[in-house]
Design a protein around this motif. Structure first.
Motif, PDB file in Angstrom:
ATOM      1  N   HIS A  53       0.765  -1.177  -0.080  1.00  0.00           N
ATOM      2  CA  HIS A  53      -0.174   0.086   0.186  1.00  0.00           C
ATOM      3  C   HIS A  53       1.006   1.047   0.001  1.00  0.00           C
ATOM      4  CE1 HIS A  53      -3.477  -2.546   0.542  1.00  0.00           C
ATOM      5  NE2 HIS A  53      -2.655  -2.986   1.604  1.00  0.00           N
ATOM      6  N   ALA A  54       0.435   2.253  -0.969  1.00  0.00           N
ATOM      7  CA  ALA A  54       1.404   3.352  -0.994  1.00  0.00           C
ATOM      8  C   ALA A  54       1.344   4.238   0.401  1.00  0.00           C
ATOM      9  CB  ALA A  54       0.760   4.186  -2.029  1.00  0.00           C
ATOM     10  N   ASP A  55       0.479   4.272   1.185  1.00  0.00           N
ATOM     11  CA  ASP A  55       0.438   5.070   2.290  1.00  0.00           C
ATOM     12  C   ASP A  55       1.168   4.190   3.585  1.00  0.00           C
ATOM     13  OD1 ASP A  55      -1.458   2.993   2.611  1.00  0.00           O
ATOM     14  OD2 ASP A  55      -2.969   4.192   3.435  1.00  0.00           O
ATOM     15  N   GLN A  56       1.753   3.100   3.038  1.00  0.00           N
ATOM     16  CA  GLN A  56       2.449   2.243   4.268  1.00  0.00           C
ATOM     17  C   GLN A  56       3.904   2.255   3.765  1.00  0.00           C
ATOM     18  OE1 GLN A  56       0.646  -0.805   6.417  1.00  0.00           O
ATOM     19  NE2 GLN A  56      -1.334  -0.365   5.502  1.00  0.00           N
ATOM     20  N   GLN A  57       4.473   2.713   2.598  1.00  0.00           N
ATOM     21  CA  GLN A  57       5.505   2.610   2.421  1.00  0.00           C
ATOM     22  C   GLN A  57       6.540   3.607   3.347  1.00  0.00           C
ATOM     23  OE1 GLN A  57       7.874   1.630  -0.032  1.00  0.00           O
ATOM     24  NE2 GLN A  57       6.184  -0.080  -0.764  1.00  0.00           N
ATOM     25  N   VAL A  58       7.906   3.086   3.426  1.00  0.00           N
ATOM     26  CA  VAL A  58       8.718   3.532   4.165  1.00  0.00           C
ATOM     27  C   VAL A  58       9.983   3.471   3.487  1.00  0.00           C
ATOM     28  CG1 VAL A  58      10.210   3.488   6.373  1.00  0.00           C
ATOM     29  CG2 VAL A  58       7.638   2.336   6.449  1.00  0.00           C
ATOM     30  N   ARG A  59      10.581   4.813   3.476  1.00  0.00           N
ATOM     31  CA  ARG A  59      11.668   5.230   2.539  1.00  0.00           C
ATOM     32  C   ARG A  59      12.337   6.159   2.786  1.00  0.00           C
ATOM     33  NH1 ARG A  59      11.998   4.763  -4.114  1.00  0.00           N
ATOM     34  NH2 ARG A  59      14.324   4.847  -4.207  1.00  0.00           N
ATOM     35  N   GLY A  60      13.693   6.584   2.657  1.00  0.00           N
ATOM     36  CA  GLY A  60      14.190   7.599   2.911  1.00  0.00           C
ATOM     37  C   GLY A  60      15.901   7.640   2.883  1.00  0.00           C
ATOM     38  N   ALA A  61      16.528   8.443   3.294  1.00  0.00           N
ATOM     39  CA  ALA A  61      17.912   8.409   3.056  1.00  0.00           C
ATOM     40  C   ALA A  61      18.551   9.198   4.371  1.00  0.00           C
ATOM     41  CB  ALA A  61      18.618   9.016   1.870  1.00  0.00           C
ATOM     42  N   ILE A  62      19.805   8.954   4.899  1.00  0.00           N
ATOM     43  CA  ILE A  62      20.389   9.595   6.033  1.00  0.00           C
ATOM     44  C   ILE A  62      22.044   9.531   5.940  1.00  0.00           C
ATOM     45  CG2 ILE A  62      20.295   7.241   7.151  1.00  0.00           C
ATOM     46  CD1 ILE A  62      20.059   8.976   9.909  1.00  0.00           C
ATOM     47  N   VAL A  63      22.447  10.584   6.199  1.00  0.00           N
ATOM     48  CA  VAL A  63      24.001  10.433   6.367  1.00  0.00           C
ATOM     49  C   VAL A  63      24.569   9.878   7.674  1.00  0.00           C
ATOM     50  CG1 VAL A  63      26.170  11.707   6.068  1.00  0.00           C
ATOM     51  CG2 VAL A  63      24.221  12.337   4.758  1.00  0.00           C
ATOM     52  N   LEU A  64      25.108   8.728   7.544  1.00  0.00           N
ATOM     53  CA  LEU A  64      25.462   8.149   8.759  1.00  0.00           C
ATOM     54  C   LEU A  64      26.530   8.653   9.563  1.00  0.00           C
ATOM     55  CD1 LEU A  64      25.601   4.337   7.715  1.00  0.00           C
ATOM     56  CD2 LEU A  64      23.894   5.541   9.171  1.00  0.00           C
ATOM     57  N   PRO A  65      26.686   9.232  10.938  1.00  0.00           N
ATOM     58  CA  PRO A  65      27.607  10.125  11.563  1.00  0.00           C
ATOM     59  C   PRO A  65      29.301   9.624  11.217  1.00  0.00           C
ATOM     60  CG  PRO A  65      25.850   9.236  13.078  1.00  0.00           C
ATOM     61  CD  PRO A  65      25.724   8.520  11.795  1.00  0.00           C
ATOM     62  N   ASN A  66      29.311   8.079  11.302  1.00  0.00           N
ATOM     63  CA  ASN A  66      30.725   7.637  10.915  1.00  0.00           C
ATOM     64  C   ASN A  66      30.807   7.119   9.700  1.00  0.00           C
ATOM     65  OD1 ASN A  66      31.470   8.263  13.802  1.00  0.00           O
ATOM     66  ND2 ASN A  66      30.014   6.863  14.340  1.00  0.00           N
ATOM     67  N   GLY A  67      29.937   7.340   8.663  1.00  0.00           N
ATOM     68  CA  GLY A  67      30.188   6.814   7.408  1.00  0.00           C
ATOM     69  C   GLY A  67      29.840   5.462   7.251  1.00  0.00           C
ATOM     70  N   THR A  68      30.133   4.913   6.044  1.00  0.00           N
ATOM     71  CA  THR A  68      29.857   3.242   5.991  1.00  0.00           C
ATOM     72  C   THR A  68      31.330   2.598   6.085  1.00  0.00           C
ATOM     73  OG1 THR A  68      30.103   3.679   3.698  1.00  0.00           O
ATOM     74  CG2 THR A  68      27.790   3.783   4.576  1.00  0.00           C
ATOM     75  N   GLY A  69      32.317   3.365   5.794  1.00  0.00           N
ATOM     76  CA  GLY A  69      33.643   2.656   5.758  1.00  0.00           C
ATOM     77  C   GLY A  69      34.113   2.201   4.320  1.00  0.00           C
ATOM     78  N   LYS A  70      32.985   2.469   3.413  1.00  0.00           N
ATOM     79  CA  LYS A  70      33.238   1.987   2.115  1.00  0.00           C
ATOM     80  C   LYS A  70      33.446   3.388   1.169  1.00  0.00           C
ATOM     81  CE  LYS A  70      30.609   0.055  -1.962  1.00  0.00           C
ATOM     82  NZ  LYS A  70      29.243  -0.560  -2.342  1.00  0.00           N
ATOM     83  N   SER A  71      34.373   2.941   0.091  1.00  0.00           N
ATOM     84  CA  SER A  71      34.899   4.179  -0.665  1.00  0.00           C
ATOM     85  C   SER A  71      33.779   4.203  -1.845  1.00  0.00           C
ATOM     86  CB  SER A  71      36.227   3.995  -1.386  1.00  0.00           C
ATOM     87  OG  SER A  71      36.434   4.844  -2.273  1.00  0.00           O
ATOM     88  N   VAL A  72      32.941   5.315  -1.788  1.00  0.00           N
ATOM     89  CA  VAL A  72      31.843   5.039  -2.800  1.00  0.00           C
ATOM     90  C   VAL A  72      32.166   6.003  -4.278  1.00  0.00           C
ATOM     91  CG1 VAL A  72      29.460   6.139  -3.097  1.00  0.00           C
ATOM     92  CG2 VAL A  72      30.425   5.291  -0.919  1.00  0.00           C
ATOM     93  N   LYS A  73      31.823   5.226  -5.149  1.00  0.00           N
ATOM     94  CA  LYS A  73      32.056   6.022  -6.616  1.00  0.00           C
ATOM     95  C   LYS A  73      30.510   6.608  -6.898  1.00  0.00           C
ATOM     96  CE  LYS A  73      35.512   2.707  -8.316  1.00  0.00           C
ATOM     97  NZ  LYS A  73      35.666   1.667  -9.471  1.00  0.00           N
ATOM     98  N   VAL A  74      30.521   7.908  -7.431  1.00  0.00           N
ATOM     99  CA  VAL A  74      29.664   8.642  -7.742  1.00  0.00           C
ATOM    100  C   VAL A  74      29.467   9.171  -9.275  1.00  0.00           C
ATOM    101  CG1 VAL A  74      28.275  10.747  -7.339  1.00  0.00           C
ATOM    102  CG2 VAL A  74      29.418   9.354  -5.410  1.00  0.00           C
ATOM    103  N   LEU A  75      28.368   8.526  -9.891  1.00  0.00           N
ATOM    104  CA  LEU A  75      28.401   9.086 -11.127  1.00  0.00           C
ATOM    105  C   LEU A  75      27.158  10.165 -11.231  1.00  0.00           C
ATOM    106  CD1 LEU A  75      28.084   9.101 -14.242  1.00  0.00           C
ATOM    107  CD2 LEU A  75      26.461   7.129 -14.218  1.00  0.00           C
ATOM    108  N   ALA A  76      27.589  11.443 -11.790  1.00  0.00           N
ATOM    109  CA  ALA A  76      26.795  12.568 -11.674  1.00  0.00           C
ATOM    110  C   ALA A  76      26.283  13.007 -13.229  1.00  0.00           C
ATOM    111  CB  ALA A  76      27.293  13.764 -11.112  1.00  0.00           C
ATOM    112  N   ILE A  77      24.873  12.732 -13.428  1.00  0.00           N
ATOM    113  CA  ILE A  77      24.398  12.955 -14.807  1.00  0.00           C
ATOM    114  C   ILE A  77      23.833  14.383 -14.695  1.00  0.00           C
ATOM    115  CG2 ILE A  77      22.681  12.253 -16.414  1.00  0.00           C
ATOM    116  CD1 ILE A  77      23.346   9.475 -15.994  1.00  0.00           C
ATOM    117  N   CYS A  78      24.678  15.264 -15.369  1.00  0.00           N
ATOM    118  CA  CYS A  78      24.060  16.605 -15.443  1.00  0.00           C
ATOM    119  C   CYS A  78      24.635  17.640 -16.540  1.00  0.00           C
ATOM    120  CB  CYS A  78      24.446  17.533 -14.007  1.00  0.00           C
ATOM    121  SG  CYS A  78      26.231  17.265 -13.556  1.00  0.00           S
ATOM    122  N   LYS A  79      24.335  18.786 -16.539  1.00  0.00           N
ATOM    123  CA  LYS A  79      24.766  19.660 -17.887  1.00  0.00           C
ATOM    124  C   LYS A  79      25.223  21.038 -17.337  1.00  0.00           C
ATOM    125  CE  LYS A  79      21.386  17.384 -21.306  1.00  0.00           C
ATOM    126  NZ  LYS A  79      20.357  17.684 -22.075  1.00  0.00           N
ATOM    127  N   GLY A  80      25.886  21.517 -18.206  1.00  0.00           N
ATOM    128  CA  GLY A  80      26.056  22.961 -18.159  1.00  0.00           C
ATOM    129  C   GLY A  80      26.894  23.199 -16.907  1.00  0.00           C
TER     130      GLY A  80
END
Length: 231
Positions: A53-80
């Motif tokens: 049910h859409a009204d019972q979805q749980v989703r979000g994002a958070i920056v962990l205080p101590n990170g994940t310990g993993k080196s993260v590769k970021v792809l940015a799709i943007c212009k100009g």
């Protein structure tokens, strides 16, 4: 499933009938994470919601205080001007049509996080069938579709994670490395649990946190009492 000798020995250190308090749970996870590599510690939370049910979805994002310990590769799709901002912010790969074509034609997936600006969602949307099943499709709720591309990149590099329900109403998230030790893992755990609790849908009825467990990559699961999180 047959487990190795080391797992069997570690499993003896965990009482499967017990619900651990938080400090003891992480002490146990760190103690049993004795592989030859730095094991990732994961949190698994079963929620009392129905994600169908859409009204019972749980989703979000958070920056962990101590990170994940993993080196993260970021792809940015943007212009100009956003391309320059993305490069300055530390994106590993930056582009627009050239990057989407590379993914489509070469099945290139050498990145961990994809961030984009709203004006480029038309391009990224074509990749839904490729990115979606891998959990890499950017989303405004996760902060990966945003006009502030530099901030999104910095947060991803700093250890931002996305949490969301799977089909069985469980959230699975990495919360650090075993080498972090109990104190740092607990800080990350507390931050993520606070976010999940604050994301409780208004339509959710009954007990919200059904079960909670932490485990390392090669170690046994340690259960934490959900009574710690009465909401």
């Amino acid at each position: 499933m047959k487990h190795g000798k080391k797992y069997v020995e570690n499993a003896k250190l965990v009482d499967r009938t017990k619900l651990y308090d938080i400090d003891e749970a992480f002490d146990t996870v760190v103690k049993t994470a004795n592989a030859k590599f730095d094991e990732t510690v994961e949190l698994h939370v079963r929620l009392g919601v129905d994600g169908r049910h859409a009204d019972q979805q749980v989703r979000g994002a958070i920056v962990l205080p101590n990170g994940t310990g993993k080196s993260v590769k970021v792809l940015a799709i943007c212009k100009g001007a956003n391309e320059d901002a993305a490069k300055e912010a530390g994106a590993d790969f930056v582009g627009a049509e050239d990057m989407t074509q590379k993914i489509q034609q070469e099945n290139w997936m050498d990145f961990d996080v994809l961030v984009t600006t709203p004006d480029c969602m038309g391009l990224v949307g074509r990749l839904g069938r490729i990115l979606g099943p891998r959990g890499l499709m950017p989303n405004p709720k996760a902060g990966t579709v945003t006009p502030d591309i530099a901030r999104a990149i910095k947060e991803a590099k700093a250890g931002k994670i996305e949490y969301r329900l799977d089909k069985t109403n469980i959230i699975h998230c990495p919360i650090g490395k075993a080498s972090f030790g109990t104190a740092k893992l607990k800080e990350n755990f507390d931050a993520l649990m606070d976010a999940i609790i604050k994301a409780k849908p208004a339509a959710a009825k009954g007990q919200y946190i059904k079960s909670c467990a932490v485990t390392s990559t090669m170690g046994p699961s340690v259960r934490i009492s959900p009574a710690k999180f009465t909401v």
